[in-house]
Design a protein around this motif. Structure first.
Motif, mmCIF file in Angstrom:
data_model
loop_
_atom_site.group_PDB
_atom_site.id
_atom_site.type_symbol
_atom_site.label_atom_id
_atom_site.label_comp_id
_atom_site.label_asym_id
_atom_site.label_seq_id
_atom_site.Cartn_x
_atom_site.Cartn_y
_atom_site.Cartn_z
ATOM 1 N N GLY A 92 -8.364 37.872 15.871
ATOM 2 C CA GLY A 92 -8.842 37.546 14.528
ATOM 3 C C GLY A 92 -10.280 37.953 14.323
ATOM 4 N N GLU A 93 -11.107 37.708 15.321
ATOM 5 C CA GLU A 93 -12.507 38.114 15.240
ATOM 6 C C GLU A 93 -12.634 39.625 15.172
ATOM 7 N N CYS A 94 -11.818 40.300 15.953
ATOM 8 C CA CYS A 94 -11.841 41.764 15.965
ATOM 9 C C CYS A 94 -11.567 42.325 14.576
ATOM 10 N N GLU A 95 -10.558 41.791 13.923
ATOM 11 C CA GLU A 95 -10.209 42.268 12.581
ATOM 12 C C GLU A 95 -11.285 41.920 11.570
ATOM 13 N N ALA A 96 -11.823 40.702 11.643
ATOM 14 C CA ALA A 96 -12.821 40.268 10.667
ATOM 15 C C ALA A 96 -14.152 40.975 10.836
ATOM 16 N N ASN A 97 -14.567 41.184 12.081
ATOM 17 C CA ASN A 97 -15.898 41.744 12.327
ATOM 18 C C ASN A 97 -15.962 43.250 12.143
ATOM 19 N N GLY A 98 -14.872 43.951 12.423
ATOM 20 C CA GLY A 98 -14.833 45.380 12.145
ATOM 21 C C GLY A 98 -15.382 46.290 13.220
ATOM 22 N N TYR A 99 -15.954 45.744 14.270
ATOM 23 C CA TYR A 99 -16.452 46.607 15.342
ATOM 24 C C TYR A 99 -15.304 47.346 16.018
ATOM 25 N N ARG A 100 -15.521 48.614 16.337
ATOM 26 C CA ARG A 100 -14.485 49.402 17.000
ATOM 27 C C ARG A 100 -14.705 49.536 18.505
ATOM 28 N N ALA A 101 -15.978 49.557 18.935
ATOM 29 C CA ALA A 101 -16.256 49.784 20.351
ATOM 30 C C ALA A 101 -17.699 49.430 20.669
ATOM 31 N N VAL A 102 -17.993 49.367 21.950
ATOM 32 C CA VAL A 102 -19.368 49.260 22.443
ATOM 33 C C VAL A 102 -19.553 50.294 23.545
ATOM 34 N N ARG A 103 -20.803 50.592 23.848
ATOM 35 C CA ARG A 103 -21.137 51.360 25.040
ATOM 36 C C ARG A 103 -21.559 50.376 26.129
ATOM 37 N N VAL A 104 -21.160 50.668 27.363
ATOM 38 C CA VAL A 104 -21.432 49.782 28.491
ATOM 39 C C VAL A 104 -22.295 50.526 29.508
ATOM 40 N N ALA A 105 -23.468 49.995 29.788
ATOM 41 C CA ALA A 105 -24.385 50.621 30.726
ATOM 42 C C ALA A 105 -23.891 50.466 32.157
ATOM 43 N N ALA A 106 -24.198 51.442 32.989
ATOM 44 C CA ALA A 106 -23.883 51.362 34.413
ATOM 45 C C ALA A 106 -24.802 50.346 35.082
ATOM 46 N N ASP A 107 -24.478 49.991 36.315
ATOM 47 C CA ASP A 107 -25.263 48.993 37.019
ATOM 48 C C ASP A 107 -26.707 49.424 37.227
ATOM 49 N N ASP A 108 -26.945 50.727 37.304
ATOM 50 C CA ASP A 108 -28.307 51.221 37.496
ATOM 51 C C ASP A 108 -28.964 51.624 36.179
ATOM 52 N N GLU A 109 -28.460 51.088 35.065
ATOM 53 C CA GLU A 109 -29.004 51.377 33.743
ATOM 54 C C GLU A 109 -29.393 50.099 33.005
ATOM 55 N N PRO A 110 -30.323 49.299 33.539
ATOM 56 C CA PRO A 110 -30.816 48.167 32.753
ATOM 57 C C PRO A 110 -31.610 48.677 31.556
ATOM 58 N N GLY A 111 -31.999 47.753 30.676
ATOM 59 C CA GLY A 111 -32.666 48.145 29.447
ATOM 60 C C GLY A 111 -33.843 49.079 29.621
ATOM 61 N N PRO A 112 -34.794 48.800 30.535
ATOM 62 C CA PRO A 112 -35.960 49.668 30.663
ATOM 63 C C PRO A 112 -35.626 51.092 31.129
ATOM 64 N N VAL A 113 -34.597 51.241 31.961
ATOM 65 C CA VAL A 113 -34.205 52.578 32.414
ATOM 66 C C VAL A 113 -33.690 53.396 31.232
ATOM 67 N N MET A 114 -32.856 52.769 30.400
ATOM 68 C CA MET A 114 -32.372 53.468 29.211
ATOM 69 C C MET A 114 -33.505 53.733 28.228
ATOM 70 N N ALA A 115 -34.420 52.761 28.081
ATOM 71 C CA ALA A 115 -35.548 52.929 27.166
ATOM 72 C C ALA A 115 -36.433 54.092 27.593
ATOM 73 N N ALA A 116 -36.636 54.231 28.897
ATOM 74 C CA ALA A 116 -37.451 55.333 29.397
ATOM 75 C C ALA A 116 -36.795 56.686 29.089
ATOM 76 N N ALA A 117 -35.455 56.741 29.215
ATOM 77 C CA ALA A 117 -34.744 57.980 28.891
ATOM 78 C C ALA A 117 -34.888 58.316 27.408
ATOM 79 N N ALA A 118 -34.723 57.304 26.549
ATOM 80 C CA ALA A 118 -34.919 57.531 25.111
ATOM 81 C C ALA A 118 -36.360 57.921 24.828
ATOM 82 N N GLY A 119 -37.304 57.284 25.532
ATOM 83 C CA GLY A 119 -38.715 57.596 25.345
ATOM 84 C C GLY A 119 -39.043 59.028 25.712
ATOM 85 N N ARG A 120 -38.489 59.515 26.818
ATOM 86 C CA ARG A 120 -38.743 60.905 27.207
ATOM 87 C C ARG A 120 -38.253 61.877 26.147
ATOM 88 N N GLN A 121 -37.111 61.563 25.555
ATOM 89 C CA GLN A 121 -36.589 62.430 24.500
ATOM 90 C C GLN A 121 -37.505 62.422 23.281
#
Length: 346
Positions: free
Chosen positions: A34-63
């Protein structure tokens, strides 16, 4: 705040490769049908174990830094924004991002303002470089990975699903492909108890080994305050309307005079009522449909959404973009950008 000589010189994003669909989450029994239908989200991305927030942020920052064409010595400050656990306790993730993304000897700070973290960090960074005559540029990053046992991305809050990802923005006083016309922020601390709940003080992080329960905190507080829900909604609407109008007025425009609107990747019910319906927005002027494949990425939705908008090449010189954020506490930030050029990387 009306800005002079403040520009967006670079944008970047990092979105993990692993995709977890809402349909699969329902089949796995971790998300309600019911929540799935009401909220409308289709998917999420899931980070790997070696991809905490700061590691991903640094990659975005380099770009973002590479796209800006600026050198490490040009960056006077790095401001990192987040919502959840950053991979280590009693640590300074902003310095990790600084070291990995740009280097140099500028200052580095962390901003934690809930879902408004990214835009709040951008306004802090803008103030920093604008107040210093010799300052040139600032790097703003966001990054979050929402993992069990600390955070249940499907159940932590009502009407919200949390996806992993990171965004980055380079602000410059020298020039860029978009000019920051205005920003505005506004807080209403009377709403702070909503996400603290009642009897909620703890002795340490993750003290009881249970996932964060934001929905339970809200229910706890609202159950003890008759009429609290209606009052909270009224305050939220009033404050958001006020900060939006302030930013538009400082940018010498109104909502009808803008072409694009970037908001958080919230559920269908919230977006259709609180943004598209209340403001009369055309969904095609947003990146909302795209965002349903990524869900709510903490404080990064707006910066990641801006990156997506420019990567599609849709904004044209002269267009005005409004981006708006709201975070627990509560605080709202709105920025108005004027497109000057189509960046080469779009």
């Amino acid at each position: 705040m009306r800005w002079e000589n403040l520009y967006v010189a670079g944008l970047g994003a990092y979105l993990p490769e692993q995709i977890y669909t809402a349909e699969q989450a329902v089949a796995d029994g971790v998300y309600g049908a019911g929540e799935c239908e009401a909220n409308g989200y289709r998917a999420v991305r899931v980070a790997a174990d070696d991809e905490p927030g700061p590691v991903m942020a640094a990659a975005a920052g380099r770009q973002a830094v590479a796209r800006s064409g600026l050198a490490a010595d040009d960056f006077d400050v790095v401001v990192h924004a987040s919502v959840g656990h950053q991979g280590q306790d009693v640590w300074t993730p902003a310095h990790y991002v600084q070291n990995e993304a740009v280097g140099g000897n500028g200052a580095a700070f962390e901003v934690r303002q809930g879902s408004n973290s990214g835009l709040a960090a951008a306004e802090v960074a803008a103030s920093w470089i604008s107040a210093r005559p010799d300052a040139t540029a600032a790097l703003v990053t966001t990054g979050d990975s929402f993992k069990l046992p600390y955070w249940d991305r499907w159940k932590a809050d009502e009407q919200v699903v949390y996806g992993d990802g990171a965004g980055a923005m380079v602000l410059s006083t020298r020039g860029g492909f978009a000019r920051v016309r205005s920003t505005a922020s506004r807080a209403d601390a009377s709403l702070e108890p909503l996400y603290r709940g009642e009897d909620s003080w703890t002795e340490a992080p993750f003290y009881n080994g249970k996932p964060v329960d934001l929905a339970g905190r809200k229910r706890s507080w609202l159950s003890r305050h008759e009429g609290g829900y209606d009052e909270a909604i009224a305050r939220i609407n009033k404050n958001f309307g006020a900060v939006l109008q302030t930013a538009l007025a400082d940018a010498d425009t109104d909502l009808a005079g803008t072409q694009w609107f970037i908001h958080a990747n919230m559920s269908k019910t919230i977006v259709e009522w609180g943004f598209h319906g209340a403001l009369g927005l055309d969904p095609d002027s947003t990146v909302y449909d795209w965002g349903l494949d990524y869900a709510h990425m903490g404080g990064g939705d707006q910066i990641i959404g801006l990156n997506r908008l420019f990567e599609t090449g849709r904004p044209k010189p002269g267009d005005l973009i409004v981006t708006a954020g709201a975070g627990i506490g509560f605080m709202w930030t709105v920025a108005v950008l004027e497109v000057l050029d189509t960046p080469e990387w779009s």
